[in-house]
Write an enzyme that holds these catalytic residues in place. Structure first.
Site, short mmCIF file in Angstrom:
data_model
loop_
_atom_site.label_atom_id
_atom_site.label_comp_id
_atom_site.label_asym_id
_atom_site.label_seq_id
_atom_site.Cartn_x
_atom_site.Cartn_y
_atom_site.Cartn_z
N ASP A 11 38.95 -17.61 -50.50
CA ASP A 11 39.59 -16.59 -50.97
C ASP A 11 40.92 -16.37 -49.55
OD1 ASP A 11 40.73 -14.00 -52.20
OD2 ASP A 11 39.01 -12.93 -50.65
N ASP A 13 42.38 -12.61 -47.99
CA ASP A 13 42.22 -11.12 -47.15
C ASP A 13 40.59 -11.52 -47.66
OD1 ASP A 13 45.32 -10.02 -47.39
OD2 ASP A 13 44.84 -10.98 -48.65
#
Length: 236
Positions: A11, A13
């Site tokens: 992922d 952020d």
């Protein structure tokens, strides 16, 4: 995880890149423009994974402005996104110890990539600013699919772009800091690692084991140790 690792997906952020400082700065600027108090930095960080609307709503809630119309909320959200795009990488950085992981993967010719719910136009700009765009083997954003995470569709698209068959998904690790990341990875048949150092609200912290990740890492250092295993990527 005892199989040969063909790829590692992250992922964006709160997992690979610590972008919170830029969001804190933008919310602070927006608050000052309206003569409001900015929410505490820790509270803003907790809302990053929930997106722009959640951070704007936090700002409004913190200043007793929840009577703002839907149109007004959309205007604030658009201002937030515009301000972020204008200064997308002032204080963002790769989480400590993870640059070592990326370099080690590259040295072993193990591709790494990103599957994110961040819009593509922002994700691409961020990676370019951080000089990660040419190193990243695959980038999948919600714009690319009909069903974003927690649906496994983005994970399947990443496999396709990497030319890895779905039947070999167990050899592709996915790392994320949100329950939708773990659900998407699990649904695609990938081993999952929860980055518990990410942007997770306190009310969720006590339920992390219920998310179903194969591993939970509390710090970037722990994640690095788990992935590196003394530099041996043949078996994790």
């Amino acid at each position: 995880m005892s199989q040969f690792v063909k790829a590692v997906l992250f992922d964006l952020d709160g997992t690979l890149i610590d972008t919170a400082a830029d969001f804190v700065r933008i919310i602070g600027n927006m608050s000052r423009e309206n003569n409001w108090q900015a929410p505490p930095e820790a509270e803003i960080r907790e809302q990053v994974s929930a997106g722009a609307s959640a951070m704007v709503q936090l700002m409004l809630r913190h200043n007793d402005q929840m009577e703002v119309s839907e149109e007004g909320l959309l205007d604030f959200r658009q201002q937030f996104l515009d301000d972020y795009e204008a200064e997308i990488c002032v204080d963002s950085c790769v989480f400590s110890e993870l640059e070592e992981v990326l370099s080690a993967l590259e040295e072993k010719n193990v591709p790494w990539g990103i599957v994110t719910n961040k819009p593509r136009y922002l994700a691409e700009q961020l990676l370019e600013k951080m000089q990660l765009d040419e190193r990243c083997a695959v980038l999948v954003c919600p714009d690319d699919v009909s069903r974003p995470k927690p649906d496994p569709e983005p994970m399947y698209m990443a496999l396709e772009k990497l030319e890895i068959p779905r039947g070999a998904a167990e050899s592709v690790i996915y790392v994320g800091d949100h329950i939708r990341d773990i659900e998407a990875g699990n649904a695609a048949g990938m081993p999952t690692i929860l980055a518990a150092y990410g942007y997770i609200p306190p009310e969720d912290q006590k339920n992390l084991k219920k998310w179903g990740a194969d591993y939970i890492t509390d710090t970037p250092k722990q994640l690095s140790k788990l992935l590196l295993k003394s530099g041996k990527f043949d078996y994790l």
